[in-house]
Design an enzyme around this catalytic site. Structure first.
Site, PDB file in Angstrom:
ATOM      1  N   TYR A   1       0.851  -1.188   0.000  1.00 59.41           N
ATOM      2  CA  TYR A   1       0.000   0.000   0.000  1.00 59.41           C
ATOM      3  C   TYR A   1       0.883   1.233   0.000  1.00 59.41           C
ATOM      4  CZ  TYR A   1      -3.600   3.323   1.490  1.00 59.41           C
ATOM      5  OH  TYR A   1      -4.465   4.391   1.580  1.00 59.41           O
TER       6      TYR A   1
ATOM      7  N   ASP B   1       9.269   2.951   0.076  1.00 62.85           N
ATOM      8  CA  ASP B   1       8.162   3.548   0.815  1.00 62.85           C
ATOM      9  C   ASP B   1       8.389   3.218   2.285  1.00 62.85           C
ATOM     10  OD1 ASP B   1       5.878   4.250   2.123  1.00 62.85           O
ATOM     11  OD2 ASP B   1       4.496   3.371   0.665  1.00 62.85           O
TER      12      ASP B   1
ATOM     13  N   LYS C   1       3.567   8.764   8.917  1.00 59.48           N
ATOM     14  CA  LYS C   1       3.377   8.147  10.235  1.00 59.48           C
ATOM     15  C   LYS C   1       4.328   8.680  11.327  1.00 59.48           C
ATOM     16  CE  LYS C   1       0.582   4.587   8.357  1.00 59.48           C
ATOM     17  NZ  LYS C   1       0.633   3.899   7.075  1.00 59.48           N
TER      18      LYS C   1
HETATM   19  C1  LIG Z   1       0.011   4.372   5.705  1.00 59.86           C
HETATM   20  C2  LIG Z   1       0.839   4.167   4.504  1.00 59.86           C
HETATM   21  C3  LIG Z   1       0.799   5.040   3.408  1.00 59.86           C
HETATM   22  C4  LIG Z   1      -0.195   6.161   3.315  1.00 59.86           C
HETATM   23  O1  LIG Z   1      -0.005   7.132   4.296  1.00 59.86           O
HETATM   24  P1  LIG Z   1      -1.232   8.110   4.674  1.00 59.86           P
HETATM   25  O2  LIG Z   1      -0.631   9.061   5.647  1.00 59.86           O
HETATM   26  O3  LIG Z   1      -2.291   7.233   5.248  1.00 59.86           O
HETATM   27  O4  LIG Z   1      -1.685   8.776   3.429  1.00 59.86           O
HETATM   28  C5  LIG Z   1       1.693   4.847   2.384  1.00 59.86           C
HETATM   29  N1  LIG Z   1       2.573   3.834   2.410  1.00 59.86           N
HETATM   30  C6  LIG Z   1       2.634   2.959   3.436  1.00 59.86           C
HETATM   31  C7  LIG Z   1       3.663   1.878   3.423  1.00 59.86           C
HETATM   32  C8  LIG Z   1       1.761   3.083   4.497  1.00 59.86           C
HETATM   33  O5  LIG Z   1       1.796   2.197   5.479  1.00 59.86           O
END
Ligand SMILES: *Cc1c(COP(=O)(O)O)cnc(C)c1O
Length: 432
Positions: A148, A243, A271
């Site tokens: 994601y 990411d 995060k």
């Molecule tokens: C949570 C998450 C996102 C998206 O971040 P948001 O602040 O919710 O938009 C992108 N990449 C990873 C790996 C994530 O866990």
């Protein structure tokens, strides 16, 4: 016997929420749809504990999906926000605080020459991809099944987590053109990546990966997988994007890059970086980052980017993480302790299970085969997970409401909290 907790206030708030908020929630996974029942409405949190609107206390294993790595309402962060709030909550003009934040991040993470602040992980990933396309002049990207990267159009193809929870495969509203530019390979499958590159020679702008996957439960990179991607990206002039929205500042002060000893070309954060405020960032090599406006012509902007209250919150937390590396040691030891305790209970239980862990990320899959990618994560027994989730919730243990999510430990957790969690698992499993 596990008693049902009283959550009548949460139930009535959920009824009310659905009248004005789609599905009653502002982010789908909060809805409890995959585990059944209604969400728990939270009133406040302190340290490792959440308190709901019915006065129940929970040991928190979500930590707001990662950010609260030192626990909720962490005093230095709260004090910093209180100190800065009276100066105004936004200026729309640069501040020294943004420089300090950028300098701090560059000093903690390998290979970040320039860093741009945004307001979410989604924005960070979306912008990194645009930059990779602008920089290479190529259009296609490769992502991994079950990974994601936020909800931008390009990423909503086999995107794990929330979508997997709701069994959404293709997303209405994402055009075929966009979907066609997103190529998907199974995680940990280098041959599949090589095949995609062969079929799309000279067309791939970027490979984006969660170095340690956390949106299909916790799934570890196979030996040599990330190294293999690094090599392919070098050979094919592809921008390699880590990411690190989940892993950044969590697996170590320098994130997965430092922990695994692999350097990406661009890295995205979210995060932990904002200590619970809406913050994201993307950064990396000078030669690529200098294509971003106003230095270059890849446009990217944000009215609230680098927001002073968000910056002071994130800065205060990151500074703590940088100056106290033993925090990571403690978190690792706590998570290893939980792992061992759960392992002991589950192995006596007699039904198949898999526990995956990396640092302070851990997850249980009720599966009789190793969980190494999306297919193996998705074929685990979700009915058992549902039962387990509710049996834990009723004992005051707040786990992610989906088998496709990693648990995130925070350093406010005590060994007594972990013992309680292990004992609750014992009771839960013996109640099935
Ligand atoms: C949570 C998450 C996102 C998206 O971040 P948001 O602040 O919710 O938009 C992108 N990449 C990873 C790996 C994530 O866990």
């Amino acid at each position: 016997m596990i008693m049902k907790m009283n959550r009548t206030n949460s139930a009535s708030l959920f009824e009310r929420a659905q009248k004005t908020i789609p599905g009653g929630v502002n982010s789908p996974v909060r809805a409890f749809k995959s585990v059944g029942g209604h969400p728990v409405f939270i009133k406040k949190a302190k340290g490792a504990y959440l308190y709901d609107v019915d006065g129940n206390q929970y040991i928190d294993f979500i930590a707001s999906w990662g950010p609260m790595i030192l626990g909720h309402a962490y005093a230095p962060v709260v004090e910093a926000i209180q100190e800065y709030a009276p100066y105004s909550t936004s200026y729309g003009a640069p501040t020294e605080l943004e420089i300090e934040m950028a300098e701090l991040i560059c000093s903690m993470t390998p290979g970040i020459d320039l860093i741009r602040m945004v307001s979410s992980g989604t924005e960070a990933c979306m912008s990194a991809i645009r930059l990779a396309r602008g920089y290479t002049g190529k259009n296609k990207i490769i992502k991994f099944e079950g990974h994601y990267h936020g909800h931008a159009d390009s990423f909503l193809v086999k995107a794990g987590s929330g979508l997997a929870t709701f069994n959404i495969q293709t997303v209405p509203g994402v055009t075929a053109g966009v979907a066609n530019d997103t190529l998907v390979a199974p995680y940990n499958d280098l041959d599949a990546v090589k095949k995609l590159i062969g079929e799309n020679k000279g067309e791939i702008a970027a490979i984006i990966v969660e170095p340690v996957a956390g949106n299909m439960g916790c799934v570890l990179p196979a030996t040599g997988f990330l190294e293999g991607l690094r090599k392919i990206c070098d050979e094919e002039s592809i921008v390699f994007i880590f990411d690190e929205v989940m892993t950044g500042f969590r697996l170590s002060a320098g994130g997965a890059q430092e922990k695994l000893g692999i350097q990406a070309d661009l890295v995205t954060y979210g995060k932990v970086i904002g200590a619970g405020m809406p913050v994201g960032a993307f950064g990396g090599k000078q030669a690529i980052m200098e294509h971003i406006a106003p230095l270059g012509n890849v446009y990217q902007a944000g009215t609230l980017s680098g927001n002073p209250i968000a910056m002071i919150a994130g800065y205060t937390l990151l500074k703590e993480l940088k100056s106290n590396p033993h925090i990571y040691e403690e978190l690792n030891q706590k998570t290893a302790y939980l792992h061992q305790g759960l392992e002991k209970i589950l192995s006596n239980w007699g039904q198949p299970y898999v526990i995956n862990r990396f640092g302070s990320m851990i997850s249980i899959h009720f599966s009789d085969h190793p969980v190494t990618d999306f297919a193996t994560a998705a074929s685990a027994n979700n009915d058992l997970f549902k039962k387990y989730f509710h049996a834990m919730l009723d004992q005051g243990i707040y786990l992610p409401p989906s088998a496709f999510e990693s648990w995130f430990l925070n350093n406010a957790l005590t060994y007594a909290d972990l013992d309680k969690t292990i004992e609750a698992t014992h009771l839960a499993l013996s109640s099935f």
